[in-house]
Scaffold this motif. Structure first.
Motif, PDB file in Angstrom:
ATOM      1  N   GLY A  97     -12.177  18.601 -24.700  1.00 11.78           N
ATOM      2  CA  GLY A  97     -12.226  19.962 -24.156  1.00 11.78           C
ATOM      3  C   GLY A  97     -10.902  20.634 -24.451  1.00 11.78           C
ATOM      4  N   GLY A  98     -10.145  20.933 -23.414  1.00  9.82           N
ATOM      5  CA  GLY A  98      -8.820  21.502 -23.585  1.00  9.82           C
ATOM      6  C   GLY A  98      -7.714  20.577 -23.126  1.00  9.82           C
ATOM      7  N   VAL A  99      -8.023  19.305 -22.913  1.00 13.15           N
ATOM      8  CA  VAL A  99      -7.051  18.338 -22.400  1.00 13.15           C
ATOM      9  C   VAL A  99      -6.487  17.531 -23.565  1.00 13.15           C
ATOM     10  CG1 VAL A  99      -6.690  16.384 -20.845  1.00 13.15           C
ATOM     11  CG2 VAL A  99      -8.243  18.235 -20.191  1.00 13.15           C
ATOM     12  N   ASP A 100      -5.184  17.664 -23.772  1.00 14.39           N
ATOM     13  CA  ASP A 100      -4.493  17.015 -24.877  1.00 14.39           C
ATOM     14  C   ASP A 100      -4.001  15.641 -24.429  1.00 14.39           C
ATOM     15  OD1 ASP A 100      -1.700  18.076 -26.995  1.00 14.39           O
ATOM     16  OD2 ASP A 100      -3.282  16.637 -27.327  1.00 14.39           O
TER      17      ASP A 100
ATOM     18  N   PHE B 174      -5.429   6.367 -22.582  1.00  6.44           N
ATOM     19  CA  PHE B 174      -5.142   7.746 -22.926  1.00  6.44           C
ATOM     20  C   PHE B 174      -4.041   8.176 -21.977  1.00  6.44           C
ATOM     21  CE2 PHE B 174      -9.694   8.037 -24.368  1.00  6.44           C
ATOM     22  CZ  PHE B 174      -9.401   8.306 -25.695  1.00  6.44           C
ATOM     23  N   LEU B 175      -3.043   8.855 -22.499  1.00  8.00           N
ATOM     24  CA  LEU B 175      -1.914   9.324 -21.717  1.00  8.00           C
ATOM     25  C   LEU B 175      -1.888  10.840 -21.793  1.00  8.00           C
ATOM     26  CD1 LEU B 175       0.585   8.147 -20.201  1.00  8.00           C
ATOM     27  CD2 LEU B 175       1.794   8.280 -22.376  1.00  8.00           C
ATOM     28  N   HIS B 176      -1.739  11.490 -20.650  1.00  4.58           N
ATOM     29  CA  HIS B 176      -1.722  12.954 -20.590  1.00  4.58           C
ATOM     30  C   HIS B 176      -0.496  13.392 -19.814  1.00  4.58           C
ATOM     31  CE1 HIS B 176      -2.986  17.077 -20.091  1.00  4.58           C
ATOM     32  NE2 HIS B 176      -3.123  16.934 -18.794  1.00  4.58           N
ATOM     33  N   HIS B 177       0.380  14.154 -20.460  1.00  3.17           N
ATOM     34  CA  HIS B 177       1.564  14.676 -19.774  1.00  3.17           C
ATOM     35  C   HIS B 177       1.161  15.928 -19.020  1.00  3.17           C
ATOM     36  CE1 HIS B 177       5.517  16.270 -18.960  1.00  3.17           C
ATOM     37  NE2 HIS B 177       5.962  15.054 -19.156  1.00  3.17           N
TER      38      HIS B 177
ATOM     39  N   GLY C  87       5.992  21.284 -31.534  1.00  2.49           N
ATOM     40  CA  GLY C  87       5.142  20.112 -31.717  1.00  2.49           C
ATOM     41  C   GLY C  87       4.124  20.011 -30.600  1.00  2.49           C
ATOM     42  N   SER C  88       3.122  19.215 -30.834  1.00  4.34           N
ATOM     43  CA  SER C  88       2.072  19.063 -29.824  1.00  4.34           C
ATOM     44  C   SER C  88       2.565  18.170 -28.692  1.00  4.34           C
ATOM     45  CB  SER C  88       0.830  18.449 -30.453  1.00  4.34           C
ATOM     46  OG  SER C  88       1.061  17.087 -30.716  1.00  4.34           O
ATOM     47  N   PRO C  89       1.945  18.266 -27.517  1.00  5.61           N
ATOM     48  CA  PRO C  89       2.314  17.361 -26.433  1.00  5.61           C
ATOM     49  C   PRO C  89       2.175  15.897 -26.831  1.00  5.61           C
ATOM     50  CG  PRO C  89       0.980  19.146 -25.605  1.00  5.61           C
ATOM     51  CD  PRO C  89       0.977  19.269 -27.109  1.00  5.61           C
TER      52      PRO C  89
ATOM     53  N   TRP D   5     -11.679  16.457 -30.421  1.00 11.02           N
ATOM     54  CA  TRP D   5     -10.834  16.576 -31.605  1.00 11.02           C
ATOM     55  C   TRP D   5      -9.943  15.348 -31.720  1.00 11.02           C
ATOM     56  CZ3 TRP D   5     -10.834  21.436 -34.273  1.00 11.02           C
ATOM     57  CH2 TRP D   5     -11.627  22.412 -33.681  1.00 11.02           C
ATOM     58  N   VAL D   6      -9.766  14.853 -32.939  1.00 12.08           N
ATOM     59  CA  VAL D   6      -8.825  13.761 -33.214  1.00 12.08           C
ATOM     60  C   VAL D   6      -7.931  14.228 -34.342  1.00 12.08           C
ATOM     61  CG1 VAL D   6      -8.565  11.369 -33.983  1.00 12.08           C
ATOM     62  CG2 VAL D   6     -10.450  11.980 -32.457  1.00 12.08           C
ATOM     63  N   GLN D   7      -6.635  14.193 -34.098  1.00 13.71           N
ATOM     64  CA  GLN D   7      -5.652  14.629 -35.090  1.00 13.71           C
ATOM     65  C   GLN D   7      -5.995  16.031 -35.616  1.00 13.71           C
ATOM     66  OE1 GLN D   7      -3.463  12.376 -34.060  1.00 13.71           O
ATOM     67  NE2 GLN D   7      -2.628  12.290 -36.118  1.00 13.71           N
TER      68      GLN D   7
END
Length: 175
Positions: free
Chosen positions: A151-154, A28-31, A42-44, A128-130
């Motif tokens: 949670g709230g982490v994209d 999993f990669l989180h910017h 667009g989403s992150p 959530w997925v997609q």
């Protein structure tokens, strides 16, 4: 940010074939600087995927931000032979995400051959997925570059080949 573990050490110095021969995990990669993005841009996760696969980078995050290594990398890895991993903010989790919106034992991800499935563990803020919420206990197959919100982490889910290309381009020691 330094990359975690032997899977990511000096990734820019080896070929993709050499990297894949080590049987690296998906990640999993989180910017970390993604939050200021406006929804119309667009989403992150879409941004990270475009950066990872080499498509024209959008205006944010800039290549300078990316080169500052402002990424959290969460390898989906554990003990040898381990196939199921707990995601959450509890210190006991296999994939520890330190965020107040993440439950202690938020979700499970399981590796099944070359595939991965995720399920919500009756978390408070959901998984959530997609952009679709997973019902607690239900399983969702993950595809490469899926946007996953814990949670709230994209996050963006990347299989090893795409993570190699992303790492070699932006995180490797040779830049």
């Amino acid at each position: 940010m330094e990359l975690i573990g032997e899977y990511f050490a000096d990734i820019s110095r080896i070929t993709v074939e050499q990297y894949l021969a080590t049987e690296p995990p998906a990640v999993f990669l989180h910017h970390l600087a993604a939050a200021p993005m406006k929804p119309t841009e667009g989403s992150p996760s879409e941004t990270m995927y475009r950066l990872a696969v080499g498509d024209t980078p959008p205006p944010f995050p800039s290549e300078e931000v990316v080169k500052e290594k402002a990424f959290a990398v969460y390898p989906i890895a554990g003990e040898p032979g381990q196939r199921r991993f707990l995601i959450g903010c509890g210190l006991f989790c296999d994939i520890f995400i330190n965020d107040v919106s993440v439950s202690r034992d938020h979700a499970w991800i399981e590796r099944r051959g070359d595939s991965y499935v995720i399920s919500d563990n009756n978390s408070t803020s959901g998984t959530w997925v997609q952009r679709r919420m997973i019902k607690p206990g239900a399983e969702q197959l993950l595809e490469n570059a899926d946007e996953v919100v814990i949670g709230g982490v994209d996050l963006i889910f990347l299989l090893p080949r795409d993570f190699y290309h992303f790492s070699a381009k932006f995180l490797g020691s040779n830049g």
